[in-house]
Write an enzyme that holds these catalytic residues in place. Structure first.
Site, PDB file in Angstrom:
ATOM      1  N   HIS A 114       4.367  53.029  75.720  1.00  0.00           N
ATOM      2  CA  HIS A 114       5.461  52.646  76.610  1.00  0.00           C
ATOM      3  C   HIS A 114       6.004  53.804  77.435  1.00  0.00           C
ATOM      4  CE1 HIS A 114       9.087  49.725  77.211  1.00  0.00           C
ATOM      5  NE2 HIS A 114       8.113  49.507  78.063  1.00  0.00           N
ATOM      6  N   CYS A 129      14.110  50.805  75.301  1.00  0.00           N
ATOM      7  CA  CYS A 129      12.920  51.433  74.730  1.00  0.00           C
ATOM      8  C   CYS A 129      12.387  52.660  75.478  1.00  0.00           C
ATOM      9  CB  CYS A 129      11.779  50.426  74.680  1.00  0.00           C
ATOM     10  SG  CYS A 129      12.161  48.887  73.819  1.00  0.00           S
TER      11      CYS A 129
HETATM   12 CA    CA Z   1      13.360  49.353  71.619  1.00  0.00          CA
END
Ligand code: CA
Length: 475
Positions: free
Chosen positions: A131, A73
């Site tokens: 993130h 990610c």
């Molecule tokens: Ca991901």
């Protein structure tokens, strides 16, 4: 003198009139999370209808060989928003969920797509999963986004207060109800807002509201919508689950319902764009941030077939993703584009579409403007090669034309011909040693432009110094 002056004035206003007739495009960047390569209708999924995403695909290009720059990610997003191989600035692991961790995030030395578009006069909004660092210095509002709605971590439960389980491999599960990251507050800019309803639905509603609001202003806009679906925890609305009652596997059924909820949200956004009259002049990208995780931690019942591997791998299943580009005003509809491209290209493509450039004080981009390639001005390949490095050197991969070379720290180099062997099943390194050697050398050359991971605690990460690695990789 007076008539001449009048003529000069007429000429000088002409470009302004022309540009007013052709306003700068809006840019909508939609990211799914851990979506399998084969889990949407336009990619061939049979059990998960995605009519709205399919309509988006039909309105532009389906890019069969669209990659991300990392198979998990956070580094993937760091590359996406900067247009640079994120290992150039030490971004090679997911950051800690820690608001005091000043090094765990997108370095302030890097400029984002939102920074450039905001400087060019765009309204900029980010919705969903961030993130890119939990420290306040990394907050989206400080990285070029006028507006933010979402959560700052790498995942989130879908229902308020829900108890969730995630797969941790080998059939084991762990409960993440007490996980601070999964339970992080939902923020509007820096203000905590109450959790209401199912999260993917909510993110879609926020995005639709933003589109309606932006469309009523005179300014062009950039909206970055990062769904956390269909990342674990596997949770979905009851009405969506009911639609997939025929899928007997409970996990696949829930996953399908989550993907369908993403599709429904995209449909509402497209309807808002159509109603606003701005669809033709909105450049839309849709990607997944990495391949589907099938058996590892956070496995979500995704399917990457016909590709080999999954999230966390440099096999195709980890890095090749569903990838759509649609801009009805400029890019032909209903086509398939099969040259290798990478998410790093989104930033330069969007900036070129907006008629602007990055501040030259920042380090060079790795992505390229795809518009000449996608509009048929040239049939050349946008990239001679694409590169991947994982975990500070635990694995490398190179794509050059039909060739895919890869090397993991534990295994001998492998070479695959993706034109005849898309599933990477027949290693031909021994029968094409000169090609394997060329790509190994290319990987080493590229590696010299990277730095060691700036954060992360993988057992290999940061432990392999580049000199030793190059020796190890030497053909
Ligand atoms: Ca991901």
């Amino acid at each position: 003198m007076r008539p001449f002056f009048l003529v000069a004035l007429l000429f000088s206003v002409a470009p302004t009139v022309a540009s007013a007739a052709e306003p700068r495009p809006n840019i909508l960047l939609i990211v799914a999370d851990d979506l399998g390569y084969n889990d949407v209708g336009f990619q061939g999924a049979r059990d998960i209808p995605t009519p709205h995403l399919d309509r988006l695909a039909a309105s532009g290009l389906r890019c069969t060989d669209g990659y991300v720059s990392y198979p998990v990610c956070s580094p993937s997003r760091a590359g996406l928003l900067t247009g640079r191989y994120q290992q150039r600035f030490g971004y090679e692991f997911n950051p800690k969920w820690d608001a005091t961790a000043v090094t765990h995030g997108l370095p302030l030395s890097e400029s984002t797509l939102a920074d450039s578009l905001r400087s060019a006069g765009y309204t900029t909004g980010a919705i969903g999963k961030w993130h890119l660092g939990a420290h306040p210095q990394f907050h989206p509002n400080r990285r070029g986004f006028d507006e933010y709605f979402g959560f700052l971590g790498g995942g989130h439960r879908y229902f308020p207060g829900s108890v969730v389980e995630v797969e941790i491999g080998a059939g084991k599960k762990t409960t993440v109800n007490g996980d601070a990251e999964q339970n992080a507050p939902i923020l509007r800019n820096t203000t905590i807002v109450p959790e209401v309803g199912e999260l993917t639905t909510r993110l879609g509603e926020e995005a639709t509201a933003s589109i309606n609001r932006y469309a009523s202003s005179q300014k062009p806009w950039f909206l970055y919508l990062a769904f956390n679906a269909p990342h674990t925890p596997l949770q979905a609305r009851a009405d969506q689950l009911a639609r997939f009652a025929s899928i007997t596997d409970e996990r696949r059924r829930t996953y399908a319902a989550m993907v369908a909820t993403v599709d429904e949200a995209v449909g509402r956004m497209l309807a808002a764009l159509d109603a606003s009259g701005q669809r033709e002049r909105t450049l839309i990208f849709f990607i997944s941030d990495n391949g589907g995780p099938m058996t590892k931690r956070n496995a979500n019942a995704s399917v990457n077939s016909p590709l080999r591997g999954q999230k966390g791998d440099v096999f195709e299943g980890g890095i090749r993703v569903p990838f759509l580009i649609s801009w009805p005003a400029r890019i032909p509809a209903g086509r398939t584009y099969s040259q290798p491209i990478i998410a790093l290209d989104i930033l330069p493509t969007a900036l070129a579409a907006a008629g602007t450039t990055r501040d030259s004080k920042f380090a060079a981009l790795d992505g390229v403007d795809l518009l000449p390639f996608l509009t048929g001005k040239t049939n050349a390949a946008p990239h001679a090669r694409l590169y991947w490095r994982m975990d500070g050197g635990e694995a490398f991969a190179v794509r050059e034309g039909n060739w895919k070379w890869l090397r993991t720290y534990q295994n001998a180099p492998q070479l695959y011909d993706l034109f005849t062997d898309l599933g990477e099943t027949r290693d031909v390194a021994s029968s094409h040693p000169e090609i394997a050697a060329r790509l190994a050398t290319a990987a080493m050359d590229w590696n010299r432009g990277l730095i060691a991971p700036a954060f992360g605690n993988n057992p290999f990460g940061g432990l392999i110094n580049r000199t030793g690695l190059e020796k190890d990789l030497a053909p």
